[in-house]
Motif scaffolding. Structure first.
Motif, short mmCIF file in Angstrom:
data_model
loop_
_atom_site.label_atom_id
_atom_site.label_comp_id
_atom_site.label_asym_id
_atom_site.label_seq_id
_atom_site.Cartn_x
_atom_site.Cartn_y
_atom_site.Cartn_z
N MET A 45 0.88 -1.30 -0.10
CA MET A 45 0.06 -0.01 -0.26
C MET A 45 0.99 1.24 0.04
SD MET A 45 -2.46 1.07 2.87
CE MET A 45 -2.52 2.63 3.65
N TYR A 46 0.67 2.19 -1.12
CA TYR A 46 1.33 3.30 -0.92
C TYR A 46 0.71 4.44 0.25
CZ TYR A 46 3.61 1.75 -5.34
OH TYR A 46 4.29 0.84 -6.18
N PHE A 47 1.38 5.37 0.77
CA PHE A 47 0.86 5.91 1.67
C PHE A 47 1.38 7.63 1.19
CE2 PHE A 47 1.42 8.35 5.76
CZ PHE A 47 0.10 8.20 6.10
N SER A 48 0.33 8.42 1.63
CA SER A 48 0.46 10.02 1.31
C SER A 48 0.09 10.64 2.54
CB SER A 48 -0.29 10.20 -0.03
OG SER A 48 -0.40 11.70 -0.09
N ASP A 49 0.61 11.48 2.64
CA ASP A 49 0.49 12.56 3.91
C ASP A 49 -0.87 13.58 3.61
OD1 ASP A 49 2.19 11.70 5.82
OD2 ASP A 49 3.78 12.96 5.30
N GLN A 50 -0.99 13.94 2.35
CA GLN A 50 -1.83 14.57 1.85
C GLN A 50 -3.39 13.98 1.67
OE1 GLN A 50 1.16 14.30 0.17
NE2 GLN A 50 1.89 16.29 1.46
N GLN A 51 -3.25 12.73 2.01
CA GLN A 51 -4.65 11.76 1.63
C GLN A 51 -4.57 11.12 2.84
OE1 GLN A 51 -3.42 9.91 -1.86
NE2 GLN A 51 -4.58 11.61 -3.05
N ILE A 52 -4.64 11.30 4.12
CA ILE A 52 -4.56 10.44 5.00
C ILE A 52 -5.97 9.70 5.30
CG2 ILE A 52 -4.55 10.39 7.68
CD1 ILE A 52 -2.28 12.45 7.66
N LEU A 53 -7.05 10.47 5.22
CA LEU A 53 -8.40 9.87 5.47
C LEU A 53 -8.66 8.79 4.36
CD1 LEU A 53 -10.53 12.68 6.63
CD2 LEU A 53 -9.77 10.84 7.96
N ALA A 54 -8.28 9.12 3.26
CA ALA A 54 -8.40 8.14 2.05
C ALA A 54 -7.59 7.01 2.28
CB ALA A 54 -8.24 8.87 0.92
N LYS A 55 -6.39 7.12 2.63
CA LYS A 55 -5.55 6.05 3.09
C LYS A 55 -5.81 5.07 3.97
CE LYS A 55 -2.79 6.45 -0.57
NZ LYS A 55 -2.73 5.58 -1.57
N GLU A 56 -6.45 5.64 4.92
CA GLU A 56 -7.12 5.03 6.10
C GLU A 56 -8.12 4.09 5.61
OE1 GLU A 56 -8.06 7.60 9.19
OE2 GLU A 56 -6.19 7.83 9.88
N ALA A 57 -9.18 4.49 4.93
CA ALA A 57 -10.20 3.89 4.48
C ALA A 57 -9.68 2.92 3.18
CB ALA A 57 -11.26 4.71 3.46
N GLU A 58 -8.50 3.06 2.61
CA GLU A 58 -8.08 2.13 1.43
C GLU A 58 -7.38 0.85 2.41
OE1 GLU A 58 -4.34 1.74 -1.76
OE2 GLU A 58 -4.62 3.55 -0.79
N GLU A 59 -6.79 1.29 3.32
CA GLU A 59 -6.00 0.20 4.45
C GLU A 59 -7.25 -0.65 5.05
OE1 GLU A 59 -3.67 -0.19 8.57
OE2 GLU A 59 -3.56 1.85 7.35
N ALA A 60 -8.23 -0.11 5.44
CA ALA A 60 -9.47 -0.85 6.07
C ALA A 60 -10.03 -2.00 4.80
CB ALA A 60 -10.63 -0.06 6.51
N GLN A 61 -10.26 -1.43 3.63
CA GLN A 61 -10.48 -2.20 2.54
C GLN A 61 -9.67 -3.19 2.18
OE1 GLN A 61 -13.64 -2.02 0.91
NE2 GLN A 61 -12.91 -3.89 -0.02
N LEU A 62 -8.35 -3.02 2.23
CA LEU A 62 -7.18 -3.87 2.04
C LEU A 62 -7.35 -5.07 2.94
CD1 LEU A 62 -4.14 -1.84 0.85
CD2 LEU A 62 -5.61 -3.56 -0.57
N TRP A 63 -7.67 -4.83 4.27
CA TRP A 63 -7.77 -5.74 5.35
C TRP A 63 -8.87 -6.73 4.98
CZ3 TRP A 63 -3.68 -7.30 8.01
CH2 TRP A 63 -2.79 -6.18 8.42
N ARG A 64 -10.13 -5.87 4.63
CA ARG A 64 -11.27 -6.97 4.38
C ARG A 64 -11.08 -7.73 3.21
NH1 ARG A 64 -13.73 -2.07 5.76
NH2 ARG A 64 -13.86 -1.31 3.56
N ASP A 65 -10.50 -7.32 2.19
CA ASP A 65 -10.05 -8.05 1.04
C ASP A 65 -9.23 -9.24 1.47
OD1 ASP A 65 -11.53 -6.60 -0.64
OD2 ASP A 65 -9.96 -5.55 -1.47
N MET A 66 -8.12 -9.08 2.15
CA MET A 66 -7.37 -9.87 2.61
C MET A 66 -7.92 -11.07 3.33
SD MET A 66 -4.07 -7.50 3.95
CE MET A 66 -3.17 -8.71 4.38
N GLN A 67 -8.88 -10.60 4.27
CA GLN A 67 -9.79 -11.75 4.98
C GLN A 67 -10.42 -12.50 4.07
OE1 GLN A 67 -11.37 -10.98 8.81
NE2 GLN A 67 -13.43 -11.30 7.92
#
Length: 177
Positions: free
Chosen positions: A130-152
């Motif tokens: 997962m790429y991370f960007s300080d300018q998109q913290i909220l979007a990256k948090e949502a992306e991380e949550a989605q990745l965890w769900r996909d991984m499950q």
């Protein structure tokens, strides 16, 4: 407009041929598996998301059902270990994180009431970058949550494939005199 029709038809045909030729398959469309047992007890809290996902997948097979008691089950799925990690993969020139790797490791075994293994202890590891960007913290948090769900979801699918490969334990061979 009529000159565009053959062009659009050709484009659609090419897209369909290329899509099927490369093995493209819509996400979530997976072949059902046949499980070699009639009942299973999942040794996880019934409120856990993994329990719910596994139960849905198992009961979709029509041959196997999930029971609420290990004594009434032909086999028991026991989770030996479940861990999640978020590792730093790369930093930018100022030392800020640019990329993470999410890792989920699940160890499990399938056994009968006598403790004999239908599937010896096994481990599944699922990873996502997962790429991370300080300018998109909220979007990256949502992306991380989605990745965890996909991984499950991937984890549950891989467990179903392993469950399908499980076999009843061989009876101890009786020596012939």
């Amino acid at each position: 407009m009529s000159a565009m029709r053959p062009l659009l038809a050709a484009l659609a045909l090419i897209t369909a041929l290329v899509g099927t030729g490369c093995g493209f398959q819509l996400r979530g469309v997976r072949a059902p598996v046949d499980l070699p047992f009639g009942t299973i007890f999942i040794a996880l809290p019934t409120t856990s998301a993994l329990h719910a996902q596994l139960k849905r997948s198992i009961e979709a097979t029509d041959k196997t059902r999930v029971v609420g008691d290990a004594k009434s089950a032909q086999v028991t799925l026991t989770i030996i270990g479940d861990s999640q990690a978020k590792n730093v993969l790369s930093l930018d020139t100022s030392g800020k994180v640019r990329e993470f790797q999410l890792v989920r490791t699940l160890a499990f075994r399938v056994h009968d009431a006598a403790g004999r293994d239908w599937l010896p202890p096994a481990q599944i590891v699922v990873r996502r970058d997962m790429y991370f960007s300080d300018q998109q913290i909220l979007a990256k948090e949502a992306e991380e949550a989605q990745l965890w769900r996909d991984m499950q979801g991937d984890l549950a699918y891989q467990m179903m494939r392993r469950l399908a490969a499980s076999r009843p334990p061989a009876e101890a061979a009786v020596p012939v005199d």
